[in-house]
Design a protein around this motif. Structure first.
Motif, PDB file in Angstrom:
ATOM      1  N   ARG A 104       0.839  -1.219   0.000  1.00 48.53           N
ATOM      2  CA  ARG A 104       0.000   0.000   0.000  1.00 48.53           C
ATOM      3  C   ARG A 104       0.863   1.254   0.000  1.00 48.53           C
ATOM      4  O   ARG A 104       0.511   2.244  -0.628  1.00 48.53           O
ATOM      5  CB  ARG A 104      -0.932   0.015   1.205  1.00 48.53           C
ATOM      6  N   ILE A 105       1.989   1.216   0.705  1.00 47.51           N
ATOM      7  CA  ILE A 105       2.887   2.370   0.714  1.00 47.51           C
ATOM      8  C   ILE A 105       3.440   2.611  -0.688  1.00 47.51           C
ATOM      9  O   ILE A 105       3.469   3.744  -1.176  1.00 47.51           O
ATOM     10  CB  ILE A 105       4.015   2.175   1.753  1.00 47.51           C
ATOM     11  N   ASN A 106       3.847   1.554  -1.367  1.00 46.46           N
ATOM     12  CA  ASN A 106       4.343   1.698  -2.743  1.00 46.46           C
ATOM     13  C   ASN A 106       3.228   2.112  -3.692  1.00 46.46           C
ATOM     14  O   ASN A 106       3.446   2.888  -4.618  1.00 46.46           O
ATOM     15  CB  ASN A 106       4.996   0.407  -3.228  1.00 46.46           C
ATOM     16  N   GLU A 107       2.040   1.582  -3.461  1.00 49.01           N
ATOM     17  CA  GLU A 107       0.902   1.883  -4.332  1.00 49.01           C
ATOM     18  C   GLU A 107       0.460   3.339  -4.189  1.00 49.01           C
ATOM     19  O   GLU A 107       0.061   3.972  -5.155  1.00 49.01           O
ATOM     20  CB  GLU A 107      -0.249   0.942  -3.967  1.00 49.01           C
ATOM     21  N   GLY A 108       0.543   3.874  -2.983  1.00 51.62           N
ATOM     22  CA  GLY A 108       0.107   5.245  -2.733  1.00 51.62           C
ATOM     23  C   GLY A 108       1.112   6.291  -3.158  1.00 51.62           C
ATOM     24  O   GLY A 108       0.846   7.485  -3.027  1.00 51.62           O
ATOM     25  N   GLY A 165      -2.227  12.795  -7.834  1.00 48.00           N
ATOM     26  CA  GLY A 165      -2.716  11.520  -8.356  1.00 48.00           C
ATOM     27  C   GLY A 165      -3.995  11.677  -9.159  1.00 48.00           C
ATOM     28  O   GLY A 165      -4.169  11.030 -10.202  1.00 48.00           O
ATOM     29  N   LEU A 166      -4.909  12.525  -8.695  1.00 46.12           N
ATOM     30  CA  LEU A 166      -6.149  12.756  -9.439  1.00 46.12           C
ATOM     31  C   LEU A 166      -5.871  13.391 -10.790  1.00 46.12           C
ATOM     32  O   LEU A 166      -6.493  13.024 -11.804  1.00 46.12           O
ATOM     33  CB  LEU A 166      -7.093  13.636  -8.624  1.00 46.12           C
ATOM     34  N   ILE A 167      -4.943  14.332 -10.834  1.00 49.91           N
ATOM     35  CA  ILE A 167      -4.589  14.957 -12.108  1.00 49.91           C
ATOM     36  C   ILE A 167      -4.011  13.920 -13.062  1.00 49.91           C
ATOM     37  O   ILE A 167      -4.356  13.886 -14.252  1.00 49.91           O
ATOM     38  CB  ILE A 167      -3.609  16.130 -11.877  1.00 49.91           C
ATOM     39  N   GLN A 168      -3.162  13.020 -12.550  1.00 47.22           N
ATOM     40  CA  GLN A 168      -2.580  11.969 -13.395  1.00 47.22           C
ATOM     41  C   GLN A 168      -3.659  11.010 -13.896  1.00 47.22           C
ATOM     42  O   GLN A 168      -3.625  10.580 -15.050  1.00 47.22           O
ATOM     43  CB  GLN A 168      -1.517  11.202 -12.622  1.00 47.22           C
ATOM     44  N   ILE A 169      -4.627  10.683 -13.033  1.00 48.42           N
ATOM     45  CA  ILE A 169      -5.710   9.782 -13.441  1.00 48.42           C
ATOM     46  C   ILE A 169      -6.539  10.420 -14.550  1.00 48.42           C
ATOM     47  O   ILE A 169      -6.851   9.789 -15.564  1.00 48.42           O
ATOM     48  CB  ILE A 169      -6.612   9.430 -12.234  1.00 48.42           C
ATOM     49  N   PHE A 170      -6.896  11.681 -14.362  1.00 45.09           N
ATOM     50  CA  PHE A 170      -7.723  12.342 -15.364  1.00 45.09           C
ATOM     51  C   PHE A 170      -6.975  12.534 -16.683  1.00 45.09           C
ATOM     52  O   PHE A 170      -7.577  12.439 -17.759  1.00 45.09           O
ATOM     53  CB  PHE A 170      -8.258  13.668 -14.827  1.00 45.09           C
ATOM     54  N   THR A 225      -5.514   6.994  -5.113  1.00 47.96           N
ATOM     55  CA  THR A 225      -5.344   8.391  -4.703  1.00 47.96           C
ATOM     56  C   THR A 225      -5.808   8.630  -3.273  1.00 47.96           C
ATOM     57  O   THR A 225      -5.418   9.625  -2.665  1.00 47.96           O
ATOM     58  CB  THR A 225      -6.119   9.359  -5.624  1.00 47.96           C
ATOM     59  N   LEU A 226      -6.605   7.746  -2.720  1.00 47.32           N
ATOM     60  CA  LEU A 226      -7.083   7.927  -1.347  1.00 47.32           C
ATOM     61  C   LEU A 226      -6.124   7.382  -0.292  1.00 47.32           C
ATOM     62  O   LEU A 226      -6.299   7.648   0.897  1.00 47.32           O
ATOM     63  CB  LEU A 226      -8.458   7.270  -1.174  1.00 47.32           C
ATOM     64  N   LEU A 227      -5.112   6.635  -0.703  1.00 46.66           N
ATOM     65  CA  LEU A 227      -4.198   6.034   0.275  1.00 46.66           C
ATOM     66  C   LEU A 227      -3.359   7.067   1.014  1.00 46.66           C
ATOM     67  O   LEU A 227      -3.227   7.005   2.241  1.00 46.66           O
ATOM     68  CB  LEU A 227      -3.289   5.013  -0.419  1.00 46.66           C
ATOM     69  N   ALA A 228      -2.785   8.022   0.306  1.00 49.07           N
ATOM     70  CA  ALA A 228      -1.921   9.023   0.955  1.00 49.07           C
ATOM     71  C   ALA A 228      -2.700   9.901   1.940  1.00 49.07           C
ATOM     72  O   ALA A 228      -2.246  10.090   3.071  1.00 49.07           O
ATOM     73  CB  ALA A 228      -1.205   9.865  -0.093  1.00 49.07           C
ATOM     74  N   PRO A 229      -3.881  10.428   1.577  1.00 49.14           N
ATOM     75  CA  PRO A 229      -4.620  11.206   2.580  1.00 49.14           C
ATOM     76  C   PRO A 229      -5.090  10.364   3.765  1.00 49.14           C
ATOM     77  O   PRO A 229      -5.189  10.868   4.883  1.00 49.14           O
ATOM     78  CB  PRO A 229      -5.821  11.771   1.827  1.00 49.14           C
ATOM     79  N   LEU A 230      -5.347   9.091   3.520  1.00 45.64           N
ATOM     80  CA  LEU A 230      -5.751   8.211   4.618  1.00 45.64           C
ATOM     81  C   LEU A 230      -4.619   8.053   5.624  1.00 45.64           C
ATOM     82  O   LEU A 230      -4.824   8.228   6.834  1.00 45.64           O
ATOM     83  CB  LEU A 230      -6.173   6.845   4.077  1.00 45.64           C
ATOM     84  N   PHE A 231      -3.416   7.771   5.160  1.00 47.91           N
ATOM     85  CA  PHE A 231      -2.275   7.637   6.066  1.00 47.91           C
ATOM     86  C   PHE A 231      -1.917   8.976   6.707  1.00 47.91           C
ATOM     87  O   PHE A 231      -1.555   9.031   7.881  1.00 47.91           O
ATOM     88  CB  PHE A 231      -1.066   7.053   5.336  1.00 47.91           C
ATOM     89  N   GLY A 232      -2.015  10.055   5.939  1.00 49.05           N
ATOM     90  CA  GLY A 232      -1.759  11.381   6.497  1.00 49.05           C
ATOM     91  C   GLY A 232      -2.778  11.752   7.564  1.00 49.05           C
ATOM     92  O   GLY A 232      -2.433  12.309   8.608  1.00 49.05           O
ATOM     93  N   GLY A 233      -4.044  11.437   7.312  1.00 44.80           N
ATOM     94  CA  GLY A 233      -5.089  11.703   8.296  1.00 44.80           C
ATOM     95  C   GLY A 233      -4.912  10.860   9.544  1.00 44.80           C
ATOM     96  O   GLY A 233      -5.165  11.324  10.664  1.00 44.80           O
ATOM     97  N   PHE A 234      -4.467   9.623   9.370  1.00 43.64           N
ATOM     98  CA  PHE A 234      -4.203   8.757  10.517  1.00 43.64           C
ATOM     99  C   PHE A 234      -3.083   9.336  11.372  1.00 43.64           C
ATOM    100  O   PHE A 234      -3.187   9.375  12.603  1.00 43.64           O
ATOM    101  CB  PHE A 234      -3.847   7.343  10.029  1.00 43.64           C
ATOM    102  N   THR A 235      -2.032   9.813  10.732  1.00 43.06           N
ATOM    103  CA  THR A 235      -0.921  10.430  11.461  1.00 43.06           C
ATOM    104  C   THR A 235      -1.395  11.671  12.203  1.00 43.06           C
ATOM    105  O   THR A 235      -1.052  11.890  13.363  1.00 43.06           O
ATOM    106  CB  THR A 235       0.225  10.778  10.488  1.00 43.06           C
ATOM    107  N   PHE A 236      -2.192  12.495  11.533  1.00 45.79           N
ATOM    108  CA  PHE A 236      -2.740  13.696  12.155  1.00 45.79           C
ATOM    109  C   PHE A 236      -3.599  13.342  13.367  1.00 45.79           C
ATOM    110  O   PHE A 236      -3.480  13.959  14.431  1.00 45.79           O
ATOM    111  CB  PHE A 236      -3.559  14.483  11.124  1.00 45.79           C
TER     112      PHE A 236
END
Length: 146
Positions: free
Chosen positions: A21-25, A83-88, A109-120
């Protein structure tokens, strides 16, 4: 408790999936978030050891924990926007969009904000608990002196 830890250690899938997941995000953003998370944990332990330190030293540790947690969240959101810009861009080039492909891209694209939110969240909960413990401890000390 022991059986749960034995089951987790025997299941190699958890750590493999975490690193996947870290590599995927996005390795760069997710590595920065992971470093922020480890620093939040370190500073939390350090602040817990300085509960009886002068107020300005304790407050500096609390401020650093909060700022690192917020930095992890912002890095996660920034990585999601990239990531969203790259997807579009990729879907614009393809023309015809498969819904499963689109859903898979959104998941990534949701993986990085999820881990960032968890850290926060961990950082904020730690500062809340540390402030609560410190206030209670300082009240005890001031009532003994009086």
């Amino acid at each position: 408790m022991i059986t749960i830890s034995i089951m987790i250690l025997q299941e190699q899938g958890f750590f493999e999936q975490l690193f996947a997941r870290i590599n995927e995000g996005g390795p760069l953003a997710m590595s920065l978030i992971l470093i922020s998370f480890l620093l939040v944990l370190f500073l939390t332990v350090r602040a817990a050891m300085k509960l009886s330190a002068p107020t300005h030293i304790f407050k500096k540790s609390i401020l650093l924990i909060n700022q690192l947690g917020l930095l992890a969240l912002v890095i996660g959101l920034f990585a999601q926007f990239i990531g969203l810009i790259q997807i579009f861009d990729a879907f614009e080039a393809l023309g015809d969009i498969n819904p499963t492909l689109f859903a898979g891209g959104l998941k990534v694209t949701l993986l990085a904000p999820l881990f960032g939110g968890f850290t926060f969240l961990i950082g904020r909960m730690a500062t809340f608990i540390l402030n609560w413990i410190r206030d209670a401890e300082l009240d005890k000390v001031s009532s003994i002196k009086n």
